[in-house]
Design a protein around this motif. Sequence first.
Motif, PDB file in Angstrom:
ATOM      1  N   ARG A 123       0.828  -1.207   0.000  1.00 26.13           N
ATOM      2  CA  ARG A 123       0.000   0.000   0.000  1.00 26.13           C
ATOM      3  C   ARG A 123       0.866   1.264   0.000  1.00 26.13           C
ATOM      4  N   LYS A 124       1.933   1.240   0.790  1.00 22.22           N
ATOM      5  CA  LYS A 124       2.855   2.380   0.797  1.00 22.22           C
ATOM      6  C   LYS A 124       3.483   2.579  -0.582  1.00 22.22           C
ATOM      7  N   LEU A 125       3.871   1.464  -1.192  1.00 19.77           N
ATOM      8  CA  LEU A 125       4.503   1.544  -2.518  1.00 19.77           C
ATOM      9  C   LEU A 125       3.563   2.164  -3.540  1.00 19.77           C
ATOM     10  N   LEU A 126       2.294   1.782  -3.473  1.00 25.35           N
ATOM     11  CA  LEU A 126       1.322   2.335  -4.413  1.00 25.35           C
ATOM     12  C   LEU A 126       1.194   3.845  -4.255  1.00 25.35           C
ATOM     13  N   ASP A 127       1.272   4.310  -3.011  1.00 20.22           N
ATOM     14  CA  ASP A 127       1.202   5.763  -2.766  1.00 20.22           C
ATOM     15  C   ASP A 127       2.424   6.478  -3.341  1.00 20.22           C
ATOM     16  N   ILE A 128       3.588   5.845  -3.180  1.00 17.50           N
ATOM     17  CA  ILE A 128       4.846   6.489  -3.589  1.00 17.50           C
ATOM     18  C   ILE A 128       5.087   6.369  -5.090  1.00 17.50           C
ATOM     19  N   TYR A 129       4.773   5.184  -5.656  1.00 16.49           N
ATOM     20  CA  TYR A 129       5.159   4.914  -7.048  1.00 16.49           C
ATOM     21  C   TYR A 129       3.951   4.726  -7.970  1.00 16.49           C
ATOM     22  N   SER A 130       2.818   5.294  -7.613  1.00 11.95           N
ATOM     23  CA  SER A 130       1.602   5.084  -8.411  1.00 11.95           C
ATOM     24  C   SER A 130       1.765   5.515  -9.854  1.00 11.95           C
ATOM     25  N   SER A 131       2.614   6.504 -10.111  1.00 15.03           N
ATOM     26  CA  SER A 131       2.782   7.000 -11.483  1.00 15.03           C
ATOM     27  C   SER A 131       3.906   6.301 -12.239  1.00 15.03           C
ATOM     28  N   ASN A 132       4.708   5.509 -11.528  1.00 23.32           N
ATOM     29  CA  ASN A 132       5.822   4.828 -12.198  1.00 23.32           C
ATOM     30  C   ASN A 132       6.155   3.530 -11.463  1.00 23.32           C
ATOM     31  N   ILE A 133       5.353   2.505 -11.696  1.00 17.33           N
ATOM     32  CA  ILE A 133       5.544   1.241 -10.966  1.00 17.33           C
ATOM     33  C   ILE A 133       6.807   0.509 -11.404  1.00 17.33           C
ATOM     34  N   ASP A 134       7.395   0.917 -12.551  1.00 16.73           N
ATOM     35  CA  ASP A 134       8.634   0.269 -13.009  1.00 16.73           C
ATOM     36  C   ASP A 134       9.802   0.531 -12.068  1.00 16.73           C
ATOM     37  N   GLU A 135       9.678   1.531 -11.215  1.00 21.00           N
ATOM     38  CA  GLU A 135      10.755   1.851 -10.270  1.00 21.00           C
ATOM     39  C   GLU A 135      10.734   0.947  -9.035  1.00 21.00           C
ATOM     40  N   ILE A 136       9.676   0.153  -8.900  1.00 25.21           N
ATOM     41  CA  ILE A 136       9.568  -0.723  -7.729  1.00 25.21           C
ATOM     42  C   ILE A 136      10.525  -1.898  -7.866  1.00 25.21           C
ATOM     43  N   ASP A 137      11.383  -2.071  -6.858  1.00 24.86           N
ATOM     44  CA  ASP A 137      12.297  -3.212  -6.822  1.00 24.86           C
ATOM     45  C   ASP A 137      12.447  -3.663  -5.367  1.00 24.86           C
ATOM     46  N   GLU A 138      13.367  -4.581  -5.102  1.00 23.84           N
ATOM     47  CA  GLU A 138      13.523  -5.087  -3.741  1.00 23.84           C
ATOM     48  C   GLU A 138      13.934  -3.981  -2.759  1.00 23.84           C
ATOM     49  N   VAL A 139      14.760  -3.069  -3.232  1.00 21.70           N
ATOM     50  CA  VAL A 139      15.227  -1.986  -2.358  1.00 21.70           C
ATOM     51  C   VAL A 139      14.066  -1.079  -1.972  1.00 21.70           C
ATOM     52  N   SER A 140      13.256  -0.685  -2.953  1.00 18.85           N
ATOM     53  CA  SER A 140      12.134   0.198  -2.655  1.00 18.85           C
ATOM     54  C   SER A 140      11.083  -0.516  -1.812  1.00 18.85           C
ATOM     55  N   PHE A 141      10.907  -1.821  -2.054  1.00 20.01           N
ATOM     56  CA  PHE A 141       9.953  -2.582  -1.253  1.00 20.01           C
ATOM     57  C   PHE A 141      10.413  -2.657   0.200  1.00 20.01           C
ATOM     58  N   ARG A 142      11.692  -2.959   0.408  1.00 24.64           N
ATOM     59  CA  ARG A 142      12.224  -3.046   1.772  1.00 24.64           C
ATOM     60  C   ARG A 142      12.034  -1.722   2.519  1.00 24.64           C
ATOM     61  N   SER A 143      12.171  -0.623   1.807  1.00 22.50           N
ATOM     62  CA  SER A 143      12.056   0.682   2.459  1.00 22.50           C
ATOM     63  C   SER A 143      10.660   0.923   3.035  1.00 22.50           C
ATOM     64  N   CYS A 144       9.691   0.114   2.627  1.00 20.70           N
ATOM     65  CA  CYS A 144       8.316   0.279   3.101  1.00 20.70           C
ATOM     66  C   CYS A 144       7.920  -0.739   4.168  1.00 20.70           C
ATOM     67  N   LEU A 145       8.862  -1.594   4.579  1.00 19.12           N
ATOM     68  CA  LEU A 145       8.592  -2.540   5.655  1.00 19.12           C
ATOM     69  C   LEU A 145       8.531  -1.802   6.988  1.00 19.12           C
ATOM     70  N   TYR A 146       8.078  -2.488   8.031  1.00 16.85           N
ATOM     71  CA  TYR A 146       7.911  -1.833   9.332  1.00 16.85           C
ATOM     72  C   TYR A 146       9.227  -1.259   9.865  1.00 16.85           C
ATOM     73  N   LEU A 147      10.310  -2.049   9.774  1.00 19.15           N
ATOM     74  CA  LEU A 147      11.624  -1.606  10.258  1.00 19.15           C
ATOM     75  C   LEU A 147      12.656  -1.848   9.156  1.00 19.15           C
ATOM     76  N   PRO A 148      12.688  -1.001   8.144  1.00 18.13           N
ATOM     77  CA  PRO A 148      13.531  -1.250   6.967  1.00 18.13           C
ATOM     78  C   PRO A 148      15.025  -1.245   7.237  1.00 18.13           C
ATOM     79  N   ASP A 149      15.456  -0.626   8.337  1.00 12.87           N
ATOM     80  CA  ASP A 149      16.888  -0.558   8.625  1.00 12.87           C
ATOM     81  C   ASP A 149      17.414  -1.827   9.291  1.00 12.87           C
ATOM     82  N   VAL A 150      16.514  -2.685   9.764  1.00 14.17           N
ATOM     83  CA  VAL A 150      16.935  -3.903  10.458  1.00 14.17           C
ATOM     84  C   VAL A 150      17.296  -4.975   9.428  1.00 14.17           C
ATOM     85  N   PRO A 151      18.493  -5.573   9.519  1.00 14.13           N
ATOM     86  CA  PRO A 151      18.876  -6.594   8.542  1.00 14.13           C
ATOM     87  C   PRO A 151      18.022  -7.849   8.680  1.00 14.13           C
TER      88      PRO A 151
END
Length: 242
Positions: free
Chosen positions: A155-183
């Motif tokens: 849902r966060k990704l859709l808000d951020i990348y709604s106009s360009n879904i081609d930019e969505i990758d593992e890095v951008s997906f991880r950034s939207c997890l609850y604690l993205p900085d935790v390995p």
Amino acid sequence: MSKVEKSLHKDSPSNIPVHVAIIMDGNGRWAQKRKLPRLFGHKEGAKTVERVLEIAIKRGIRYLTLYAFSTENWKRPKEEVEGLFSLLKNYLTKKSGDLQQNDIRLRFAGRIESLPEDVRMAMVKVQKETSNCKTLDLILCINYGGRQEIIDAARKLLDIYSSNIDEIDEVSFRSCLYLPDVPDPDLIIRTSGEMRLSNFLLWQSSYSELFFTETLWPDFSEKDFDEALESYAKRQRRYGAV
């Protein structure tokens, strides 16, 4: 340094997992075996958490994630759920000083906004009080589900990348997890003999090593923890490579 610690450190620091996650299972069965109410098992399980924190720090683990309350746990009897949240609030109220003294940062993952207000307030308070601690990050997964985390991230990704879904990758997906900085967890331990993830860290566990023990969580000891760490140290992690 104990024999176990020497063994774990013998070849290289990579023998020690940076991030250990634990599915704390068996509190109810521990109580039932003793003909006690299930809440007694949860109280004993809380004591085990304190014991495991000490061991994790001694062994040099940097992140410890504990599956404390899943999104499915709401289906349990109302009395048990209320008792669990009372235990959590009690722990947060009484243990903040101990966490700070031991340089433990407390963090939370899950749909926290759905929790009772008094519990949420206690969580926010201790999280702030321990925010500068750096020896160990203790992450409690509360009202947490792996599928729900993925849905919330989508849902966060859709808000951020709604106009360009081609930019969505593992890095951008991880950034939207609850604690993205935790390995991602290097090692996931499950107690009580069950051999499944039960909707726990589904995205993050792609290459985690798994360890299952018959020991019920209230009985989980330093010996049990070291057995899991020794098993991990002997494995060769290839991440899909030959």
